[in-house]
Enzyme design. Structure first.
Site, mmCIF file in Angstrom:
data_model
loop_
_atom_site.group_PDB
_atom_site.id
_atom_site.type_symbol
_atom_site.label_atom_id
_atom_site.label_comp_id
_atom_site.label_asym_id
_atom_site.label_seq_id
_atom_site.Cartn_x
_atom_site.Cartn_y
_atom_site.Cartn_z
ATOM 1 C CE LYS A 71 -0.602 -70.175 40.599
ATOM 2 N NZ LYS A 71 0.665 -69.454 40.870
ATOM 3 C CG ASP A 121 8.483 -70.177 41.043
ATOM 4 O OD1 ASP A 121 7.656 -71.115 41.008
ATOM 5 O OD2 ASP A 121 8.206 -69.037 41.465
ATOM 6 C CG PHE A 167 4.085 -63.793 40.734
ATOM 7 C CD1 PHE A 167 3.803 -62.584 41.362
ATOM 8 C CD2 PHE A 167 3.502 -64.952 41.236
ATOM 9 C CE1 PHE A 167 2.945 -62.532 42.463
ATOM 10 C CE2 PHE A 167 2.647 -64.903 42.338
ATOM 11 C CZ PHE A 167 2.373 -63.694 42.949
#
Ligand SMILES: *Cc1c(COP(=O)(O)O)cnc(C)c1O
Length: 412
Positions: free
Chosen positions: A257, A228, A143
């Site tokens: 995040k 990532d 993702f």
């Protein structure tokens, strides 16, 4: 004239009436948080094992972060990238000093940081090889965000359905499968993008041999390696960035995040050589590097890069695993527990696949916030500084949750 009016009362029902239905939020509305506890509109209290999806890494309303935000709020909020600003330069300098990076690009979300990383990789290859080196290789279940480019690079085909035509020259291979990557590689590959620990895809850590092999294959084919670390970065693995624990250094790394611990900010880190392909005017973002965001992130970065905090993540991992293993033994609902640092996945047994939401809602009834990941995982992503008392209480509430879920299932 300004009138002193109460804010309009809102309820969960308003969501269905006025919001685009791309989310399906829980029945309760949290209004206040302190550390690893949260309170809803009715004053019910919750232990937070979700962390706003691995975002509030220092808990809610950490005093140092609140102070940094308030301090900057009285100075300057926004300048645009026609000007630079002190908080952005201070944060970038710290990120470079603490990592492999020599250059930083700021964005507002994980998707945007990955979009920048993928565009930069294409541009870097284009500068050297024209149109001969455009292919991107990514992994199944991965993702990387929801922009059309990042969602197409992500390895979850259900998330691109209906959004065609999609960007091209993107291939997917199984995660942790080095021979499959080797077969897919070629000199036309400009970049391989990988999550060192797959998050949304099911809390699956890469094996060290796999990441080392990916690095070797990238070097052999002149491809850039993009990590990532939007979810696993900023201390969650027990290292400032997971690459440090693996001993495998990427060419580009994305962080988001937990970077602002709840204030939206993302960063793309890279080397001076690679960064040089983003020449003046080739990419940009209105809000990227916003002073409020960077001031908060600088305070967060200071706190999270502290070796004591990172050691605390590793000891909390042990503590949680020790508390979760007996639950896996006790309840048929659970088959396994896995993860890295404070990103943990409880694997549900096959009868419960697709029913994570039931568990999540029952947890809420028991005063506990948890997450799902995919159709098979209950995900825990608590704050990196969660107190022992909150871990113990959260485990107790999880125990009660699992008992109720199984009891309900037995009766139905
Ligand atoms: C959440 C996530 C993203 C997307 O971040 P947004 O801020 O939602 O755009 C990208 N990559 C990984 C690994 C993520 O976990």
């Amino acid at each position: 004239m300004t009138r002193n009016v109460q804010p309009m009362a809102v309820t969960r029902a308003d969501f269905d009436a006025i919001m685009v239905p791309n989310y399906n939020p829980a029945a309760v509305i949290p209004v206040r948080g302190k550390g690893s506890r949260v309170w809803d509109q009715a004053g019910h209290e919750y232990v937070d094992f979700a962390g706003g999806i691995a975002v509030t890494a220092l808990g809610h309303c950490h005093p140092r972060l609140v102070a940094a935000l308030k301090d900057q709020a009285d100075k300057i909020w926004h300048l645009s990238n026609v000007m630079t600003n002190e908080p952005a330069l201070r944060l970038a300098r710290k990120m470079c000093a603490a990592t492999f990076a020599e250059r930083v690009f700021f964005a507002n979300s994980g998707a945007e940081a990955n979009e920048a990383a993928l565009k930069l990789a294409r541009k870097y290859a284009s500068d050297r090889h024209g149109d001969k080196k455009q292919r991107i290789v990514a992994f199944n279940q991965s993702f990387h965000g929801r922009t059309l480019f990042t969602v197409s690079v992500g390895g979850q085909p259900d998330k691109t359905k209906g959004f065609e035509p999609l960007p091209t020259a993107i291939d997917h291979v199984p995660f942790n499968d080095l021979p499959a990557l080797e077969r897919c590689m070629g000199d036309d590959v400009c970049a391989v993008i990988v999550e060192p620990v797959q998050g949304e895809g099911g809390i699956i850590p890469a094996t060290p041999e796999f990441l080392k092999g990916v690095r070797k294959l990238c070097d052999a084919h002149g491809a850039l390696l993009i990590f990532d670390e939007v979810q696993i970065g900023m201390g969650r693995s027990g290292h400032l960035y997971a690459y440090m624990g693996y001993g495998v250094t990427p060419d580009i790394l994305t962080s988001a995040k937990a970077l602002g611990c709840g204030f939206p900010i993302a960063a793309m880190l890279t080397t001076a050589k690679v960064a040089a392909s983003f020449t003046y005017g080739s990419h940009g973002s209105t809000f990227g590097g916003n002073p409020l965001a960077c001031a908060v992130a600088e305070a967060a970065f200071d706190l999270i890069s502290d070796p004591d905090l990172l050691a605390g993540v590793r000891s909390r991992h042990e503590r949680l695993i020790a508390g979760l293993k007996p639950l896996v033994e006790r309840y048929d609902l659970l088959a396994d527990v896995r993860g890295s640092g404070l990103l943990l996945g409880l694997v549900m047994s096959p009868a419960w696949h697709g029913r994570g939401r039931e568990v999540l809602n029952t947890a809420i009834d028991n005063g506990l916030l948890v997450l799902t990941a995919g159709k098979t995982i209950i995900r825990l992503a608590p704050a990196l500084n969660i107190p022992e008392a909150d871990i113990a209480e959260g485990l107790k509430r999880l125990d009660a949750t699992l008992a109720q879920c199984q009891e309900k299932a037995r009766k139905s």
